[in-house]
Motif scaffolding. Structure first.
Motif, short mmCIF file in Angstrom:
data_model
loop_
_atom_site.label_atom_id
_atom_site.label_comp_id
_atom_site.label_asym_id
_atom_site.label_seq_id
_atom_site.Cartn_x
_atom_site.Cartn_y
_atom_site.Cartn_z
N ARG A 15 -0.06 8.90 -3.50
CA ARG A 15 -1.06 8.40 -2.55
C ARG A 15 -0.79 6.94 -2.18
N ASP A 63 0.14 5.61 1.51
CA ASP A 63 -0.61 4.54 2.17
C ASP A 63 0.30 3.39 2.57
N ASP A 110 -5.61 14.80 6.49
CA ASP A 110 -5.86 13.37 6.41
C ASP A 110 -5.76 12.70 7.77
N ARG A 119 -10.96 6.67 7.88
CA ARG A 119 -9.94 6.43 6.85
C ARG A 119 -8.87 5.48 7.37
N TYR A 120 -8.46 5.66 8.61
CA TYR A 120 -7.45 4.79 9.21
C TYR A 120 -7.95 3.35 9.25
N ARG A 179 -7.98 1.77 5.79
CA ARG A 179 -6.63 1.46 5.33
C ARG A 179 -6.02 0.29 6.08
#
Length: 120
Positions: free
Chosen positions: A9, A13, A29, A38-39, A42
């Motif tokens: 993971r 990432d 995802d 999520r984008y 991150r």
């Protein structure tokens, strides 16, 4: 659906490719529910400590907060505008169809409500 290990993971990432058996997870995802959130997390999350460093500079707090806002607003705008491109790139990187980003997953009830409201 198999999920990546912690090490995989972190590598994912940071931009690495996951093994073929995890491609279903990659599609979920990048194209599933909550992909945009999520984008953004991150993208913006690792930059927040640098904004906190601005608070250490001497000067009034309003000036410091103004500087942070002036930097974070364009950052969010560019992150949102490049989300589509980034998700397509990640799908191509894993050898998947980049058009999956365009396909939204709607339930049949949502589609029927949309058609009843906007299609005649």
């Amino acid at each position: 659906m198999e999920k990546p290990t912690f090490k995989q993971r972190i590598a994912y990432d940071l931009g690495r490719e996951l093994p073929v058996e995890l491609h279903e997870w990659v599609v979920e995802d990048l194209c599933g529910h909550g992909a945009m959130e999520r984008y953004l997390i991150r993208f913006i999350g690792p930059i927040i400590p640098f904004f906190v460093l601005i608070l250490l500079y001497p000067g009034p707090m309003t000036l410091k907060l103004g500087i942070i806002v002036m930097m974070i607003v364009p950052l969010i705008i560019f992150a949102i505008s490049l989300c589509y491109v980034w998700r397509r790139y990640r799908l191509v990187q894993h050898g998947l169809d980049p058009d999956l980003v365009d396909r939204q997953k709607f339930s049949s009830h949502d589609r029927d409500m949309y058609n009843a409201r906007y299609r005649t």
